[in-house]
Write an enzyme that holds these catalytic residues in place. Structure first.
Site, PDB file in Angstrom:
ATOM      1  N   GLU A 207     -30.639  16.314 -11.473  1.00  0.00           N
ATOM      2  CA  GLU A 207     -29.300  16.026 -11.166  1.00  0.00           C
ATOM      3  C   GLU A 207     -29.146  15.790  -9.694  1.00  0.00           C
ATOM      4  OE1 GLU A 207     -26.357  18.342 -13.278  1.00  0.00           O
ATOM      5  OE2 GLU A 207     -27.344  17.886 -15.266  1.00  0.00           O
TER       6      GLU A 207
ATOM      7  N   HIS B 153     -22.251  15.021 -15.599  1.00  0.00           N
ATOM      8  CA  HIS B 153     -22.149  16.557 -15.940  1.00  0.00           C
ATOM      9  C   HIS B 153     -20.454  16.915 -15.665  1.00  0.00           C
ATOM     10  CE1 HIS B 153     -24.452  20.704 -15.300  1.00  0.00           C
ATOM     11  NE2 HIS B 153     -23.013  20.727 -15.996  1.00  0.00           N
ATOM     12  N   LEU B 154     -19.903  16.418 -16.473  1.00  0.00           N
ATOM     13  CA  LEU B 154     -18.494  16.700 -16.595  1.00  0.00           C
ATOM     14  C   LEU B 154     -17.920  17.574 -17.567  1.00  0.00           C
ATOM     15  CD1 LEU B 154     -16.914  12.689 -16.168  1.00  0.00           C
ATOM     16  CD2 LEU B 154     -17.363  14.494 -14.419  1.00  0.00           C
TER      17      LEU B 154
END
Ligand SMILES: NC(=O)C1=CN([C@@H]2O[C@H](COP(=O)(O)OP(=O)(O)OC[C@H]3O[C@@H](n4cnc5c(N)ncnc54)[C@H](O)[C@@H]3O)[C@@H](O)[C@H]2O)C=CC1
Ligand SMILES: O=C(O)CCC(=O)C(=O)O
Length: 528
Positions: free
Chosen positions: A259, A279-280
């Protein structure tokens, strides 16, 4: 001045808590080399998933006492390296559970009703009601892989939506699964049967690439996969191909092997049936406030010398246990210091014996405390509850744990530490009295009743007239004041031990004079 570095964006509530006890520097987006350069100035580091704390960074962190991860996963922290350095790692195991579970459900619904693609098409001027015909979740089979906190919440909500629940989690009992109305299945069967599969397990060497091309091929062509757990559990290239070629009906990912997701990732080329979010999972106002408060409070407490409630690298030793066992841990630590100073050299084996009522306490924290005390004689402040077990292991110290519940020596039981070293064997026993006072109750199996004090002298000698007087005179000549004295013996005129509590430390010249007294076999100064 105590300093905390916050290297990822965290909720202001966390900053406010940290500011009560320290100077807080908020410096987000630091490149690793810059983080390495400045970390030596800080007592604590608070991060989310954006900062990777490598062994290299920990190596440069000379003052660091704690790393706080405002979230669940600590896979962006080299925990073994932190443990080795005695740096506590804490997280917030529950602060974002609901947020992550709801995001997984949002991704599942996005897939079943094509929400992102239908939205993009409508925004682009279209009105396409044919392409985006969806499926209901009602009565479909949902396979949950990892039935922990997040997986369980997903399962509860999905059950309420009328889904049939399957799960794979090797660490969940059939009773718990039954209670949750979930059918436990082996992984292969779950993949073959489920209409939706949602992953909620950690990334470990065992789970890396768990969902690979071969496993994807066993899914129904109508099935869909959601990964809101960790990148690297799913083989991204294999997944992109499986969605593109219709091996499965769709997939949604929130997390990636690396990421941010690379611009040239094969996932970015899949135009339909794939939903990606950056990536929430934990990104709700509520979760961010929860995790920031949870972790900031732990950092504040540790900086104030108090225990943390969610320490990742002190198994079995949370704030509750530390509070409950406080005097018992103090006793274990004190006995550890005593036995190592009596041994006077490298200990190769330590037996920790929990006797009577003591045997009802958890062993692990007491063993860690004993090792901390024992190793602190040689290693000083660098040894703590985090690295004591590892340091003992690295030094080849063999630790034996014995529970002897039948022993009836004191009402609250007793703790005995016995050491083996090249210089001989020693044992010390102690108890916690009803008033919480610590007592040393035997030394080398000789009964005594001593309250531990800062400076002490232990002797082993022949029980004969005049010897105690001579020791007293030698101490007096060196201006060392005796606060209290205890003698223990098993038979008259046999061997005996003496414990002196002193107001002053023992200079080496005094020790040489004590050794020279006729009948003295051993003399050990002890500093606690
Ligand atoms: N996307 C995001 O923003 C977020 C992701 N997460 C991630 O979600 C995951 C789950 O978190 P929690 O439910 O809080 O953790 P948890 O520890 O409560 O649950 C994990 C479960 O996985 C199971 N498990 C371990 N190895 C397994 C294996 N080989 N196969 C199947 N099951 C296995 C464990 O027994 C446990 O029940 C973690 O990886 C965490 O980092 C958590 C929060 C937010
Ligand atoms: O900090 C974040 O937003 C990531 C949360 C997460 O992945 C976790 O808590 O494990």
């Amino acid at each position: 001045m105590t300093k905390v570095l916050v290297s990822d964006p965290i909720d202001q509530a966390g900053i406010d808590i940290l500011s009560q006890v320290a100077q807080v520097d908020l410096r987000t987006g630091l490149p690793p080399e810059q983080l390495r350069e400045i970390i030596g100035d800080y007592d604590a580091l608070m991060i989310r998933s954006g900062t990777t704390v490598t062994a290299d960074i920990i190596e440069a962190a000379d003052k660091l006492r704690i790393i706080g991860r405002a979230g669940v996963g600590v896979d962006n922290v080299d925990v073994p390296a932190a443990t080795k350095r005695g740096v506590l790692v804490v997280n917030s195991p529950e602060g974002n559970t609901i947020a992550a579970a709801e995001h997984a459900l949002a991704l599942m619904l996005s897939l079943s009703r094509h929400v992102p693609h239908a939205h993009a098409s409508t925004m682009a001027g279209g009105w396409d009601r044919k392409t985006y015909v969806g499926n209901e979740l009602y009565k479909k089979k949902l396979g949950v892989v990892g039935l922990g906190k997040i997986g369980s919440h997903v399962a509860r909500v999905a059950t309420a939506m009328g889904m049939e629940l399957l799960a794979y989690d090797p660490f969940v009992s059939p009773e718990r699964a039954q209670q949750m109305q979930v059918k436990l299945l082996p992984l292969a069967e779950l993949f073959a049967e489920a209409d939706y599969i949602t992953l909620h397990l950690p990334r470990t060497p065992d789970t890396e690439n768990l969902v690979n091309a071969a496993l994807l091929r066993t899914m129904k062509p109508t099935a869909r996969l959601v990964n809101c757990a960790r990148g690297g559990i799913v083989d991204e290239a294999a997944l992109a191909e499986a969605v593109e070629q219709g091996v499965i009906a769709g997939a949604a990912l929130d997390v990636y092997a690396k990421e941010p997701l690379a611009a040239d990732s094969p996932l970015r080329t899949v135009r339909e049936r794939l939903v990606l979010t950056p990536h929430l999972g934990a990104s709700t106002t509520e979760a961010q406030e929860n995790v920031a408060i949870d972790v900031a409070e732990q950092i504040r407490d540790v900086l104030l010398g108090l225990p943390a409630r969610s320490a990742v690298n002190i198994p079995g030793l949370n704030a509750e246990v530390m509070e409950q066992l406080k005097p018992h841990l103090q006793l274990a630590e004190t006995l550890g210091q005593l036995v190592s100073q009596l041994a006077g050299g490298a200990i190769s084996e330590l037996e920790v014996r929990l006797q009577g009522e003591f045997a009802s306490h958890p062993t692990q924290p007491l063993v860690v405390a004993a090792l901390k005390g024992m190793l602190s004689t040689a290693l000083g402040d660098s040894i703590n509850y985090v690295n004591a077990s590892l340091e003992a292991k690295d030094r080849g110290i063999h630790v034996l744990e014995v529970k002897d519940a039948a022993s009836r020596d004191y009402a609250g039981g007793s703790l005995q530490l016995s050491s083996r070293s090249s210089k001989g064997n020693h044992s010390v026993t102690g108890a916690v009295f009803a008033d919480g006072e610590l007592r040393v109750t035997s030394i080398d199996e000789f009964p005594v009743n001593v309250t531990p004090s800062r400076h002490m002298l232990f002797t082993r000698h022949r029980d004969m007239p005049g010897i105690i007087g001579q020791i007293g005179s030698v101490l007096g000549e060196h201006n060392v004041n005796i606060a209290s004295m205890q003698v223990g013996r098993r038979i008259v005129r046999g061997d005996a031990v003496m414990v002196l509590s002193l107001d002053d430390p023992i200079p080496p010249s005094l020790l040489a004079c004590v050794h020279a007294i006729n009948g003295i076999q051993e003399a050990h100064p002890v500093t606690l």
